[in-house]
Design an enzyme around this catalytic site. Structure first.
Site, PDB file in Angstrom:
ATOM      1  N   SER A 132      14.334   9.791   6.120  1.00  0.00           N
ATOM      2  CA  SER A 132      15.149   9.710   7.333  1.00  0.00           C
ATOM      3  C   SER A 132      14.624   8.618   8.251  1.00  0.00           C
ATOM      4  O   SER A 132      13.421   8.330   8.280  1.00  0.00           O
ATOM      5  CB  SER A 132      15.071  11.060   8.045  1.00  0.00           C
ATOM      6  OG  SER A 132      15.476  10.938   9.389  1.00  0.00           O
ATOM      7  N   TYR A 157      10.332  17.986  12.192  1.00  0.00           N
ATOM      8  CA  TYR A 157      11.218  17.611  11.085  1.00  0.00           C
ATOM      9  C   TYR A 157      10.916  16.181  10.638  1.00  0.00           C
ATOM     10  O   TYR A 157      10.693  15.906   9.460  1.00  0.00           O
ATOM     11  CB  TYR A 157      12.686  17.737  11.510  1.00  0.00           C
ATOM     12  CG  TYR A 157      13.633  16.970  10.612  1.00  0.00           C
ATOM     13  CD1 TYR A 157      13.910  17.423   9.320  1.00  0.00           C
ATOM     14  CD2 TYR A 157      14.220  15.774  11.036  1.00  0.00           C
ATOM     15  CE1 TYR A 157      14.753  16.701   8.479  1.00  0.00           C
ATOM     16  CE2 TYR A 157      15.059  15.053  10.203  1.00  0.00           C
ATOM     17  CZ  TYR A 157      15.322  15.518   8.926  1.00  0.00           C
ATOM     18  OH  TYR A 157      16.147  14.791   8.102  1.00  0.00           O
ATOM     19  N   LYS A 161       9.122  14.571   7.028  1.00  0.00           N
ATOM     20  CA  LYS A 161       9.653  13.479   6.193  1.00  0.00           C
ATOM     21  C   LYS A 161       8.592  12.380   6.026  1.00  0.00           C
ATOM     22  O   LYS A 161       8.387  11.847   4.932  1.00  0.00           O
ATOM     23  CB  LYS A 161      10.917  12.877   6.820  1.00  0.00           C
ATOM     24  CG  LYS A 161      12.129  13.800   6.803  1.00  0.00           C
ATOM     25  CD  LYS A 161      12.676  14.009   5.408  1.00  0.00           C
ATOM     26  CE  LYS A 161      14.001  14.733   5.385  1.00  0.00           C
ATOM     27  NZ  LYS A 161      14.416  15.124   4.029  1.00  0.00           N
TER      28      LYS A 161
END
Length: 347
Positions: A132, A157, A161
């Protein structure tokens, strides 16, 4: 023999579109998913994959499985001979990750470690990872290219990643027979042009466009716009939106790259164009022919003013370039929303 590709989290929004593209490109996708973000359909299949089957006119192999379950993963790899893995499975809500960091690290990091260990045990050394643009954190410069510093993530989050990217990079460095393509997505929107599969957020949407579409279809009263005092043309946040079908085609290009024994490669998948929240609202009003009411509220923690890609490397090395513009993204999203006002569920 057609190559078998394991798709983790393949019943989700991006995963299901990639499964469709894999099937159409002549691969055999084998999908695992634990129904965290998927609606159960007929025959114990996720509803998204039941519809993919209808579109491609062939059965999709599916098993309900959680990637943190090592024994189940080992059994799956004993049953199939995979040439590569596409890894989408993971928790993905930015706000929730701030409230439940341990849960995000447990699922995203532990799940990926179990997956990589199982791949290693069964001699599968090729992976495409769903990363991402959040790994870039607050942009130091724009447009963002792959050399931009990473790791200054604003939420767990994004950090998960980033940590997974680092794990895969270290693995490829330590063991030269591994090949990995890490794809940093910008903001996927839209739906397959059939209107049969699309984004179906469970509960309140975390992303802008599903929310806008739900206001347009009458499911929600108005959109909250978080902040109009950013240093952008109209004061609202600017993002790089990419059609989910373009994104899925990027994964097919990444699979071909693995064949070159490429080692570890990283690519942005975006269009290179940034649009503000209010521009997106206008584009959706145009596509739907409906007024979209909105209210300006305060900024949301962790949001940056502008974020858009330099996608030149993917075009140069993968031969991939986003084909669809904003109008097409909004038209396809609107068709999906209109045909499926409550998403994949029947109520």
């Amino acid at each position: 023999m057609a190559e078998k590709i394991l798709v983790t989290g393949g019943a989700g929004y991006i995963g299901s579109h990639c499964v469709l593209e894999l099937a159409e490109a002549g691969y055999v996708p084998v999908v695992i998913d634990n129904f965290h973000n998927a609606i159960r359909g007929a025959d114990a299949l996720p509803e998204s994959l039941r519809r993919v089957q209808q579109i491609v006119h062939q059965p999709i192999l599916f098993q309900e499985l959680d990637i943190t379950n090592e024994a189940a993963l080992q059994e799956l790899f004993s049953k199939h001979r995979f040439s590569a893995v596409m890894h989408f499975a993971g928790l993905k809500a930015v706000g929730e990750s701030v409230q439940k960091p341990l849960e995000y690290y447990r699922v995203n990091l532990t799940g990926t470690i179990r997956l990589l260990e199982t791949m290693k045990a069964h001699g599968v050394r090729n992976i495409v990872f769903s990363s991402s643009a959040t790994v870039y954190g607050d942009p130091k410069y724009l447009p963002l290219d792959e050399n931009h510093p990473v790791g200054g993530c604003t939420n767990p989050y994004g950090k998960s990643k980033y940590f997974i990217e680092e794990m895969i990079r270290d693995l490829c460095k330590a063991e030269r027979d591994w090949n990995a393509v890490l794809l940093r997505y910008f903001n996927p929107i839209g739906a397959h042009e059939s209107g049969m599969i699309g984004e179906d957020p469970q509960g309140i949407p975390n992303n802008l466009m599903p929310y806008v579409a739900q206001v347009a279809v009458g499911r929600r009263e108005f959109l909250s716009v978080f902040g109009n005092d950013y240093k952008t043309d109209d004061g609202t946040g600017v993002r790089d939106y990419i059609h989910v079908v373009d994104l899925a085609k990027g994964h097919i290009a990444a699979l071909k790259k693995l064949k070159e024994n490429c080692g570890c490669k990283i690519y942005n998948l975006g269009t290179g164009t940034g649009y503000s929240v209010l521009q997106m609202v206008q584009a959706m009003e145009k596509a739907s022919g409906r007024e979209i009411k909105y209210k300006i509220t305060g900024r949301r923690e962790g949001d940056v003013a502008s974020c858009y890609a330099n996608p030149a490397l993917a075009e140069r090395e993968l031969g991939w370039k986003a084909a669809f513009g904003l109008d097409k993204m909004c038209e396809d999203l609107w068709r999906w929303q209109l045909q499926n006002p409550t998403g994949f569920s029947k109520n």
